[in-house]
Write a protein that holds these residues in place. Structure first.
Motif, PDB file in Angstrom:
ATOM      1  N   GLY A  64       0.788  -1.228   0.000  1.00  0.00           N
ATOM      2  CA  GLY A  64       0.000   0.000   0.000  1.00  0.00           C
ATOM      3  C   GLY A  64       0.815   1.270   0.000  1.00  0.00           C
ATOM      4  O   GLY A  64       0.317   2.338   0.377  1.00  0.00           O
ATOM      5  N   LEU A  65       2.075   1.185  -0.449  1.00  0.00           N
ATOM      6  CA  LEU A  65       2.959   2.352  -0.410  1.00  0.00           C
ATOM      7  C   LEU A  65       3.036   3.093  -1.735  1.00  0.00           C
ATOM      8  O   LEU A  65       3.346   4.286  -1.764  1.00  0.00           O
ATOM      9  CB  LEU A  65       4.371   1.923   0.007  1.00  0.00           C
ATOM     10  N   VAL A  66       2.781   2.393  -2.837  1.00  0.00           N
ATOM     11  CA  VAL A  66       2.859   3.027  -4.155  1.00  0.00           C
ATOM     12  C   VAL A  66       1.657   2.606  -4.993  1.00  0.00           C
ATOM     13  O   VAL A  66       0.948   1.653  -4.659  1.00  0.00           O
ATOM     14  CB  VAL A  66       4.162   2.631  -4.907  1.00  0.00           C
ATOM     15  N   SER A  67       1.455   3.316  -6.083  1.00  0.00           N
ATOM     16  CA  SER A  67       0.389   2.945  -7.029  1.00  0.00           C
ATOM     17  C   SER A  67       0.875   3.210  -8.450  1.00  0.00           C
ATOM     18  O   SER A  67       1.492   4.244  -8.722  1.00  0.00           O
ATOM     19  CB  SER A  67      -0.891   3.736  -6.750  1.00  0.00           C
ATOM     20  N   PRO A  68       0.638   2.264  -9.369  1.00  0.00           N
ATOM     21  CA  PRO A  68       1.050   2.452 -10.764  1.00  0.00           C
ATOM     22  C   PRO A  68       0.023   3.265 -11.536  1.00  0.00           C
ATOM     23  O   PRO A  68      -1.180   3.200 -11.266  1.00  0.00           O
ATOM     24  CB  PRO A  68       1.123   1.010 -11.294  1.00  0.00           C
ATOM     25  N   LYS A  69       0.511   4.068 -12.465  1.00  0.00           N
ATOM     26  CA  LYS A  69      -0.370   4.821 -13.357  1.00  0.00           C
ATOM     27  C   LYS A  69      -0.032   4.399 -14.786  1.00  0.00           C
ATOM     28  O   LYS A  69       1.112   4.529 -15.225  1.00  0.00           O
ATOM     29  CB  LYS A  69      -0.173   6.326 -13.175  1.00  0.00           C
ATOM     30  N   VAL A  70      -1.040   3.874 -15.466  1.00  0.00           N
ATOM     31  CA  VAL A  70      -0.825   3.330 -16.806  1.00  0.00           C
ATOM     32  C   VAL A  70      -0.218   4.387 -17.726  1.00  0.00           C
ATOM     33  O   VAL A  70      -0.714   5.512 -17.825  1.00  0.00           O
ATOM     34  CB  VAL A  70      -2.157   2.821 -17.400  1.00  0.00           C
ATOM     35  N   GLY A  71       0.891   4.012 -18.362  1.00  0.00           N
ATOM     36  CA  GLY A  71       1.545   4.899 -19.310  1.00  0.00           C
ATOM     37  C   GLY A  71       2.374   5.990 -18.676  1.00  0.00           C
ATOM     38  O   GLY A  71       2.987   6.802 -19.380  1.00  0.00           O
ATOM     39  N   SER A  72       2.422   6.048 -17.349  1.00  0.00           N
ATOM     40  CA  SER A  72       3.145   7.130 -16.686  1.00  0.00           C
ATOM     41  C   SER A  72       4.254   6.621 -15.767  1.00  0.00           C
ATOM     42  O   SER A  72       5.337   7.176 -15.719  1.00  0.00           O
ATOM     43  CB  SER A  72       2.175   8.002 -15.881  1.00  0.00           C
ATOM     44  N   GLY A  73       3.998   5.550 -15.005  1.00  0.00           N
ATOM     45  CA  GLY A  73       4.992   5.024 -14.079  1.00  0.00           C
ATOM     46  C   GLY A  73       4.387   4.680 -12.733  1.00  0.00           C
ATOM     47  O   GLY A  73       3.162   4.599 -12.581  1.00  0.00           O
ATOM     48  N   THR A  74       5.250   4.505 -11.727  1.00  0.00           N
ATOM     49  CA  THR A  74       4.816   4.146 -10.369  1.00  0.00           C
ATOM     50  C   THR A  74       5.112   5.307  -9.431  1.00  0.00           C
ATOM     51  O   THR A  74       6.217   5.859  -9.442  1.00  0.00           O
ATOM     52  CB  THR A  74       5.552   2.879  -9.890  1.00  0.00           C
ATOM     53  N   TYR A  75       4.104   5.657  -8.615  1.00  0.00           N
ATOM     54  CA  TYR A  75       4.208   6.847  -7.760  1.00  0.00           C
ATOM     55  C   TYR A  75       3.974   6.484  -6.289  1.00  0.00           C
ATOM     56  O   TYR A  75       3.200   5.568  -5.973  1.00  0.00           O
ATOM     57  CB  TYR A  75       3.175   7.896  -8.185  1.00  0.00           C
ATOM     58  N   VAL A  76       4.641   7.244  -5.403  1.00  0.00           N
ATOM     59  CA  VAL A  76       4.421   7.093  -3.968  1.00  0.00           C
ATOM     60  C   VAL A  76       3.006   7.570  -3.650  1.00  0.00           C
ATOM     61  O   VAL A  76       2.583   8.637  -4.078  1.00  0.00           O
ATOM     62  CB  VAL A  76       5.444   7.914  -3.159  1.00  0.00           C
ATOM     63  N   LYS A  77       2.279   6.763  -2.870  1.00  0.00           N
ATOM     64  CA  LYS A  77       0.908   7.119  -2.522  1.00  0.00           C
ATOM     65  C   LYS A  77       0.872   8.320  -1.577  1.00  0.00           C
ATOM     66  O   LYS A  77       1.834   8.606  -0.866  1.00  0.00           O
ATOM     67  CB  LYS A  77       0.207   5.930  -1.861  1.00  0.00           C
ATOM     68  N   ASP A  78      -0.261   8.985  -1.563  1.00  0.00           N
ATOM     69  CA  ASP A  78      -0.473  10.134  -0.684  1.00  0.00           C
ATOM     70  C   ASP A  78      -0.456   9.674   0.776  1.00  0.00           C
ATOM     71  O   ASP A  78      -1.262   8.837   1.184  1.00  0.00           O
ATOM     72  CB  ASP A  78      -1.821  10.791  -1.007  1.00  0.00           C
ATOM     73  N   ARG A  79       0.457  10.229   1.562  1.00  0.00           N
ATOM     74  CA  ARG A  79       0.620   9.814   2.959  1.00  0.00           C
ATOM     75  C   ARG A  79      -0.482  10.347   3.868  1.00  0.00           C
ATOM     76  O   ARG A  79      -0.595   9.929   5.016  1.00  0.00           O
ATOM     77  CB  ARG A  79       1.974  10.299   3.482  1.00  0.00           C
ATOM     78  N   GLN A  80      -1.252  11.281   3.383  1.00  0.00           N
ATOM     79  CA  GLN A  80      -2.264  11.911   4.224  1.00  0.00           C
ATOM     80  C   GLN A  80      -3.642  11.301   4.036  1.00  0.00           C
ATOM     81  O   GLN A  80      -4.658  11.970   4.202  1.00  0.00           O
ATOM     82  CB  GLN A  80      -2.315  13.425   3.943  1.00  0.00           C
ATOM     83  N   SER A  81      -3.676  10.042   3.691  1.00  0.00           N
ATOM     84  CA  SER A  81      -4.965   9.359   3.555  1.00  0.00           C
ATOM     85  C   SER A  81      -5.626   9.225   4.919  1.00  0.00           C
ATOM     86  O   SER A  81      -4.981   9.375   5.968  1.00  0.00           O
ATOM     87  CB  SER A  81      -4.770   7.975   2.932  1.00  0.00           C
ATOM     88  N   GLU A  82      -6.917   8.909   4.934  1.00  0.00           N
ATOM     89  CA  GLU A  82      -7.642   8.797   6.194  1.00  0.00           C
ATOM     90  C   GLU A  82      -7.059   7.699   7.082  1.00  0.00           C
ATOM     91  O   GLU A  82      -6.962   7.856   8.296  1.00  0.00           O
ATOM     92  CB  GLU A  82      -9.118   8.508   5.919  1.00  0.00           C
ATOM     93  N   THR A  83      -6.651   6.599   6.475  1.00  0.00           N
ATOM     94  CA  THR A  83      -6.114   5.492   7.266  1.00  0.00           C
ATOM     95  C   THR A  83      -4.855   5.912   7.983  1.00  0.00           C
ATOM     96  O   THR A  83      -4.680   5.651   9.186  1.00  0.00           O
ATOM     97  CB  THR A  83      -5.821   4.282   6.360  1.00  0.00           C
TER      98      THR A  83
END
Length: 457
Positions: A64-83
Motif C-alpha cells: 500500500g505504499l505506491v500505485s502504478p499509473k498506466v503509461g506514466s509510471g509508479t508513484y508514492v501514494k499520498d501519505r495523508q490518507s484517512e487510514t
C-alpha cells in the motif's frame, strides 16, 4: 532521481529493494506523488534484472505504499490518507531521532499478517486467547518459551520459573514491588537506564550507584556498598550496559556473583537491549539461577509495539512474583503471547533477528565512516556512547542539536544521584528509519563537535 542502497541486505533482491524504498517512504525521504525510477534505468543502475525491479514494485504496491499509473509510471501514494491519519501518533518528534532505541520494521508486518491469518482458522486457539487466564499463563505458551530459552541459553529451565510480562519495563516494576519496600536500597550501575531510575523514584526506593569502568561495574566498589548498605537487590545490564554498551567481562561476572551470594543480594539481570548474535554470552541466570532474576523482552528483538516480555526467577520467588503481577495487570494478554509463541516456533523470530543484525552492521559501517573508532571496545548494538572533546558536554550539545531537529540523549539523563557525569551523548543508530537519515544526523553532530573544537583552540 532516488536510487536506493541495497548493499548488505539479506534475502531475495526484490525484497531488499522493496525494503529500501519502504524505508525512504516511511522516513518521508520520498514524498507523496514522487515518481519511482523507470524500471529499466533502475535495473541498470543497481545491476539487477528488470524482473527483480518489477517484483519489488509489485511488493510495494501490495504494502500500500505506491500505485502504478498506466503509461506514466509508479508513484508514492499520498501519505495523508484517512487510514494513515487515523494511525498517526498523537505526538511525535520532528527531525532525526537518534534518541529512541528501537528495532527497525523490516519484514515484521508480513509475519504479523500471515500469523493473524493462521489464527483466524483456529477456533480453539481463538477462544483460549480471548478468555481470562491465571497469572501463570497457558500451558502451551509456557512450554514454548521454556523450549526456546533452553536452546538459547543451553540450559534446562523449569517452566514454573517463568512469568510473562508486558515488556521489560513492566517486568522491572513487578520485581521492584515484589521484592522491596519503600526506603529500601537498590544498588545500580552509576550510569543507568533512566526508566528504571524513574520507577524506583516513583516507588520511593533508595538508589546507590556503583562505579563503572571499561569492563562494567567495579567489584571492589560493589563489595563496599554491599557492606555499607545491606541492599536487597543489584540491578545490572551485563550483556550491553545501558548507556555505554560495555559488556561485563567473564571474570567480573563470576566476581559479582560471588559477592552478591556472600552478601545475600539478589541480582536483576536486564537483558532487554538487542545483542548481536556474535556477541551473546552465557547469562548470569544460567550461572547463578538461585540469586538471579532475568528480565527479557521481545520489544527490541522483534517490534517495539509488541510489549511482551518474560521473567526467569528462582522457584522460591514464584509466588510473590505472581502476586505482584496480578496486582499490576491481573495477567498478560494471551492473544499477544500467542503471536510471540507462533513466531518462536515458525522461525519468524529467528529470521527477524538475522535481518536486524544485518541492518545493524550496515549502520555501524556508516557510523565508522563519520566517527572512526566510535564505540571501540563496546558491543555493536543499537546504541553508541560518544565521548565528547573539551569544552563540550552532553546537555548543552543536546540543546544545540535540538535546534536543528536532531535528537540525542545526553549523559546527564543516565547519571544516578551524584555520580560523576561524563562529557558524552548516547546515539541510537536505529532511531532513524533510513540509512540516509542516519548519515545526515551523524554528519550534523560531527559538524557541531568540530566547530566547538576549533573555537576552543
Amino acid at each position: 532521481m532516488f536510487i536506493p542502497d541495497i548493499s548488505g541486505r539479506s534475502g531475495p533482491k526484490y525484497l531488499a529493494l522493496a525494503d529500501a524504498f519502504a524505508e525512504a517512504i516511511e522516513s518521508s525521504e520520498l514524498k507523496a506523488q514522487t515518481k519511482l525510477p523507470p524500471q529499466r534505468i533502475l535495473s541498470y543502475r543497481l545491476g539487477v534484472t528488470v524482473g527483480t525491479v518489477t517484483r519489488a514494485y509489485q511488493e510495494l504496491e501490495h504494502r500500500g505504499l505506491v500505485s502504478p499509473k498506466v503509461g506514466s509510471g509508479t508513484y508514492v501514494k499520498d501519505r495523508q490518507s484517512e487510514t494513515r491519519t487515523f494511525y498517526h501518533p498523537v505526538s511525535s518528534k520532528h527531525g532525526i531521532d537518534l534518541a529512541i532505541c528501537r528495532p527497525l520494521l523490516i519484514n515484521q508486518q508480513q509475519h504479523l499478517s500471515r500469523t493473524l491469518q493462521d489464527l483466524s482458522l483456529e477456533p480453539i486457539a481463538q477462544r483460549a486467547v480471548l478468555d481470562y487466564c491465571s497469572a501463570e499463563g497457558l500451558q502451551g505458551h509456557n512450554q514454548t518459551l521454556q523450549h526456546w530459552l533452553g536452546q538459547r541459553f543451553n540450559s534446562d529451565i523449569d517452566s514454573r520459573r517463568l512469568l510473562w510480562t508486558y515488556g521489560g519495563q513492566h517486568g522491572l516494576s513487578v520485581l521492584i514491588q515484589a521484592l522491596t519496600r519503600p526506603k529500601e536500597t537498590i544498588l545500580v550501575e552509576g550510569l543507568c537506564y533512566p526508566e528504571f531510575l524513574h520507577s524506583c523514584q516513583q516507588s520511593e526506593r533508595k538508589l546507590v550507584p556503583i562505579r563503572l569502568d571499561e569492563q562494567g561495574i567495579i567489584p571492589e566498589d560493589l563489595e563496599l556498598h554491599c557492606q555499607r548498605h545491606k541492599p536487597r537487590l543489584l540491578y545490572l545490564t551485563p550483556a550491553i550496559q545501558n548507556p555505554t554498551g560495555v559488556c561485563l567481562s567473564d571474570s567480573r561476572r563470576l566476581r559479582v556473583i560471588e559477592i552478591c551470594r556472600r552478601h545475600q543480594v539478589l541480582i536483576i539481570e536486564d537483558d532487554v537491549l538487542y545483542c548481536p548474535p556474535a556477541h551473546r554470552r552465557t547469562p548470569l541466570v544460567a550461572i547463578a539461577p538461585d540469586i538471579t532474576l532475568f528480565v527479557g523482552s521481545f520489544s527490541k528483538y522483534f517490534s517495539g509495539g509488541l510489549r511482551v516480555g518474560y521473567l526467569i526467577m528462582p522457584l522460591s520467588l514464584s509466588l510473590p512474583m505472581q502476586k505482584s503481577l496480578r496486582a499490576s495487570c491481573m495477567h498478560v494478554s494471551p492473544l499477544m503471547i500467542d503471536l510471540v509463541c507462533r513466531w518462536l516456533t515458525n522461525g519468524a523470530m529467528d529470521a527477524v533477528d538475522q535481518e536486524i543484525d544485518t541492518e545493524l552492521k550496515a549502520r555501524h559501517r556508516i557510523l565508522q565512516q563519520i566517527f572512526s573508532g566510535a564505540g571501540q571496545g563496546a558491543v555493536p548494538g543499537f546504541n553508541v556512547w560518544l565521548p565528547l572533546p573539551e569544552p563540550l558536554s552532553g546537555q548543552p550539545l543536546s540543546r544545540q542539536l535540538q535546534q536543528e531537529e536532531v535528537h540525542v540523549r545526553e549523559a546527564e539523563m543516565f547519571a544516578v544521584d551524584h555520580y560523576p557525569v561524563p562529557a558524552a551523548i548516547r546515539i541510537s543508530l536505529t532511531g532513524p528509519t533510513s540509512r540516509s537519515q542516519l548519515k545526515t544526523g551523524l554528519e550534523i553532530i560531527q559538524a557541531h563537535i568540530e566547530s566547538a573544537s576549533e573555537q576552543s583552540l
